[in-house]
Design an enzyme around this catalytic site. Structure first.
Site, PDB file in Angstrom:
ATOM      1  N   ASP A   1     -42.160 -11.597  28.102  1.00 19.47           N
ATOM      2  CA  ASP A   1     -41.165 -10.789  27.508  1.00 19.47           C
ATOM      3  C   ASP A   1     -39.717 -11.739  27.376  1.00 19.47           C
ATOM      4  OD1 ASP A   1     -42.353  -8.442  27.905  1.00 19.47           O
ATOM      5  OD2 ASP A   1     -41.940  -8.512  29.880  1.00 19.47           O
TER       6      ASP A   1
ATOM      7  N   CYS B   1     -21.218  -8.393  62.332  1.00 19.69           N
ATOM      8  CA  CYS B   1     -22.274  -9.381  62.150  1.00 19.69           C
ATOM      9  C   CYS B   1     -21.501 -10.871  61.802  1.00 19.69           C
ATOM     10  CB  CYS B   1     -22.931  -9.229  60.578  1.00 19.69           C
ATOM     11  SG  CYS B   1     -23.646  -7.703  60.597  1.00 19.69           S
TER      12      CYS B   1
ATOM     13  N   CYS C   1     -21.760  -5.550  58.188  1.00 17.59           N
ATOM     14  CA  CYS C   1     -20.389  -5.160  58.789  1.00 17.59           C
ATOM     15  C   CYS C   1     -19.720  -6.176  59.362  1.00 17.59           C
ATOM     16  CB  CYS C   1     -20.670  -3.984  59.428  1.00 17.59           C
ATOM     17  SG  CYS C   1     -21.705  -4.354  61.090  1.00 17.59           S
TER      18      CYS C   1
ATOM     19  N   ASP D   1     -39.570  -7.746  32.299  1.00 14.12           N
ATOM     20  CA  ASP D   1     -39.116  -8.741  33.282  1.00 14.12           C
ATOM     21  C   ASP D   1     -40.024  -9.763  33.066  1.00 14.12           C
ATOM     22  OD1 ASP D   1     -41.742  -7.485  33.816  1.00 14.12           O
ATOM     23  OD2 ASP D   1     -41.553  -7.754  35.858  1.00 14.12           O
TER      24      ASP D   1
ATOM     25  N   ASP E   1     -41.061  -3.007  28.720  1.00 11.00           N
ATOM     26  CA  ASP E   1     -42.307  -3.587  28.975  1.00 11.00           C
ATOM     27  C   ASP E   1     -42.943  -2.673  29.955  1.00 11.00           C
ATOM     28  OD1 ASP E   1     -44.004  -5.687  29.988  1.00 11.00           O
ATOM     29  OD2 ASP E   1     -42.865  -5.945  31.296  1.00 11.00           O
TER      30      ASP E   1
END
Lengths: 737, 55
Positions: A621, A33, A30, A617, A437
């Site tokens: 793969d 910050c 926000c 992932d 996967d």
């Protein structure tokens, strides 16, 4: 042993001698910050400036060389409750920024020119029906030419360049008829103005450029935003290694690790590079590499791969170039093969323009010939033919697809899906088979506490906050249950045993059974690990195992309901794969597959005419993702895998898979609608233009009208996702206030 | 209609001023952080001179 941090890979010297570093900051949510971070960092000695870019969540810090250890900035951020990660803009992102800025400048020039020319044109049009003198009209036309020609030369560059590239490659894209239409309109208008004619098309040409640039700019702006978040996530994954030099540990960026370096890998860290173990003994979790969930015990001399998680002991390793015939070599070889075998997908827009362009040019030629046969002068015949080219200049057609693309990828972005490949949306819409996967895709990449519901919440909270002080994977799993994410002061970790801290006047311990004074229990099965906890006579035993992603069952069910064929292709053992398949109701589950087997399975499906969406992932793969028609990866995927996925999704839930397919299919429908509309518009406009009835006023109205309608239609791709939406970005930027 | 002699260049000039103002604002990085700019206006800390920088 002393420890220093080497940030030289990320800092760069500015002209005035100050040093600058960019940090991706986690936890910014926000406006407050911005203030907290900037004012705190600026108070550090030696800081010249600190500025937080809220859009990108990046902090730019400049300081005088030698006046400050940059690590102080990190410490200050941690003190405030944020985490900073050194960040280096990716090349792709920098290119995107340059390109977006250039488009913005073109857009500004085209907008300025379009407004001013329209001002002059409206005067001419209203003068034509009242009492404008030919001299005034000529003046206005020349003034328009004065604005239009330089503006088109500048703002038309993106189209001219792309058209030239296409023609050099002996191909046709949408930019060819656009460039031709704009150029001809301008040239004809100048010649007509010189001949004191009533009509000139300066306004149409520039307005066309303006509308098209709007579409193109938005397209790039969405892509830029996606790249910015992807860049932050890459920085969050903290690609650093601890290099051993004599008795000193230096934390360096992973790019700076060289073959032959000695590295220290602590428990709970990922192995930063391939190599062999020099000393130490540990168990490593290679699920991100092979999909295998059972941990492998390793000791001196063992070969380890980057991406594996070091579980129990500190290791020293030497970085080695992968010595032939290793797993990575095989994966790279398979990748090359499947990339070479992948036929280049021809995008819908290109397919349309390949048919459209010749038809339009033929129509224009026929118009000229027709008028000549009918006895018109060469001048009139050519003017009419050019009018046909101007009116068919595919403004609506060229906007139809990008506009939908922009809105759909914006929608996906908000629900946590980032598109890597520009044509991913179209290919996603065509998929009819989904291959998952298992490890890290159907299941969560990190282990979770399985029996959290059975434990007293107060006790769980203490254990979880205690776990925050450790990097041991089991403690990290427990720590995820913490609601207050603040570690206890004075927590002490005893290597290989556990963590202890004094909480509410009593000692709390999290660790092995012996460490907590609990009688050790029999392990239930290979996939479950246990960690014990004791506090003030009360004890608990946490069972930690791989859990299915939230909503995995619902997503698989919904996909099956939509008529998708679903498969699991896993590198894990059959005993680990079968329960998951049973729980999700997937009949086609294959376990123990090597990367080559996965490709073979996908090729077999492709040969059977299926269009495969691969979701995976692991490093193993990556070749399968490249071989599939279209692919998706969770953000936790291995780097190499992510690079080959067409889209990535953020968050724990598997729901984005379903959302992505839904948005892609909807986008395809809208694309076809817009295309149909644009073609319908041409069917009406071309006969009018060929009959010589189109005045500049009609051309301007028809073009802007059709462009606006197509754009409005594209806005319908903004389908809302009530459930998935808000949660996704909070994952990246957890709430602070 | 002689007034056009003045009006046309003036209109063009004004348009060009707008165009260059926009290009300048683009170059000085004012569009780099649109979300942040919307929030910064709410903070009280306007004592410090803000430096517009292109990143």
């Amino acid at each position: 042993m002393s420890e220093v941090s080497d940030l030289s890979a990320f800092t760069h010297k500015r002209d005035d001698g100050t040093l600058e570093v960019q940090l991706a900051v986690e936890g910014v949510t926000c406006g407050a910050c911005i203030q907290r971070i900037e004012s705190a960092v600026r108070k550090l000695p030696g800081i010249v400036d600190a500025r937080l870019n809220f859009t990108d969540r990046r902090l730019n810090v400049t300081w005088r060389d030698g006046a400050l250890q940059p690590t102080r900035v990190f410490a200050e951020l941690v003190r405030l409750g944020y985490r900073g990660h050194p960040f280096q803009p990716l090349k792709a992102e920098e290119q995107e920024i340059t390109e977006t800025r250039f488009l913005m400048r073109c857009l500004a020039v085209a907008g300025f020119a379009a407004m001013n020319i329209m001002l002059l044109s409206v005067s001419v049009w209203s003068g034509n029906v009242t009492d404008i003198t030919p001299e005034t009209r000529d003046l206005f036309h020349w003034a328009s030419a004065l604005i239009a020609l330089p503006a088109a030369a500048y703002a038309g560059q993106p189209f001219f360049r792309s058209a030239l590239r296409a023609i050099r490659a002996r191909q046709l894209n949408m930019d060819v008829p656009i460039s031709l239409g704009v150029t001809l309109a301008l040239v004809m208008s100048v010649i007509e103005t010189a001949n004191h004619a009533t009509h000139a098309y300066f306004d149409s040409a520039i307005m066309l450029l303006f509308f098209l640039l709007c579409g193109r700019y938005l397209d790039h702006a969405v892509r830029r935003k996606t790249r910015a978040v992807a860049g932050n996530l890459a920085a969050l994954k903290a690609d650093v290694a601890h290099r051993l030099e004599g008795n000193e540990v230096t934390t360096v960026a992973i790019q700076m690790v060289r073959v032959g370096d000695r590295l220290l890998v602590r428990p709970g860290e990922r192995i930063p590079a391939d190599g062999v173990i020099l000393s130490g003994k540990s168990e490593i979790d290679e699920s991100l590499v092979t999909g295998e969930t059972a941990r492998r015990a390793i000791t001196i001399g063992a070969t380890i791969y980057s991406g594996s998680m070091n579980f129990s002991g500190a290791l020293t390793m030497r970085v080695m170039a992968a010595p032939g015939r290793t797993l990575l070599d095989e994966i790279e070889r398979l990748l090359d093969k499947s990339l070479a075998g992948k036929s280049r997908y021809i995008r819908l827009a290109d397919r349309v323009s390949r048919r459209y362009t010749p038809v339009v040019h033929l129509t224009a030629a026929l118009t000229a010939i027709g008028w000549l046969i009918a006895g018109a002068s060469l001048h009139d015949a050519v003017i009419t033919a050019i009018a046909v080219l101007i009116i068919t200049c595919p403004c609506a057609l060229a906007l139809a697809i990008p506009a939908v693309q922009v809105v759909a990828s914006g929608t996906l972005f908000r629900s946590g899906v980032m598109l890597n490949a520009p044509d991913a949306l179209e290919r996603l819409a065509e998929a009819d088979t989904v291959v998952f996967d298992k490890t890290g895709t159907l299941t969560l990449p990190e282990p979770h506490v399985d029996n959290a519901a059975a434990i007293d919440p107060a006790l769980l909270e203490i254990a979880a906050r205690l776990g925050l002080s450790s990097r041991h994977p089991l403690a990290v799993a427990v720590a995820q249950e913490a609601h207050i994410r603040l570690p206890y002061d004075g927590a002490v970790e005893e290597t290989g045993q556990g963590i202890r801290a004094v909480v509410d006047g009593h000692e709390a311990r999290l660790g092995s059974a012996a460490f907590c004074g609990v009688a050790s229990l029999q392990k239930t099965d290979a996939a479950t690990s246990t960690i014990c906890f004791s506090h003030n006579e009360r004890t608990a035993l946490f069972e930690i195992r791989q859990k299915l992603r939230p909503e995995a069952a619902r997503v698989v069910q919904a996909l099956a309901g939509m008529g998708f064929e679903i498969h699991i292709l896993s590198g894990d053992r059959p005993e680990a794969v079968q329960p998951v398949a049973d729980e999700l109701g997937i009949a086609n589950a294959h376990a123990g597959l090597k990367p080559a087997d996965k490709i073979a399975a996908i090729e077999a499906m492709k040969a059977a005419g299926k269009r495969v969406l691969m979701v995976g992932d692991g490093l193993n793969d990556a070749p399968a993702l490249a071989a599939a028609h279209v692919s998706l990866s969770p953000i936790s995927a291995a780097d190499l895998t992510q690079a080959h996925a067409d889209a990535m999704f953020i968050g724990d839930s598997l729901r984005p898979v379903l959302d992505t397919i839904a948005v892609a299919r909807r986008a395809r429908t809208l694309m076809w609608q817009s295309l149909a509309f644009a073609i319908g518009y041409n069917l009406v406009a071309v006969p009018l233009a060929a009959a010589g009835l189109v005045t500049p006023l009609i051309a301007a109205a028809a073009m802007s009208g059709s462009s606006i309608l197509v754009t409005l239609n594209a806005l319908r791709a903004r389908k809302r996702f009530h459930e998935a939406q808000a949660s996704s970005l909070n994952f990246v930027f957890p709430a602070c206030c | 209609m002689n007034v056009i002699i003045y009006l046309l260049p003036m209109a063009l000039g004004l348009g060009l001023v707008g165009l260059f103002a926009f290009l300048w604002s683009l170059r000085s990085g004012q569009y780099d952080d649109l979300d942040g700019a919307a929030l910064r206006v709410l903070s009280d800390d306007d004592v410090r001179r803000e430096q517009g920088r292109a990143s």
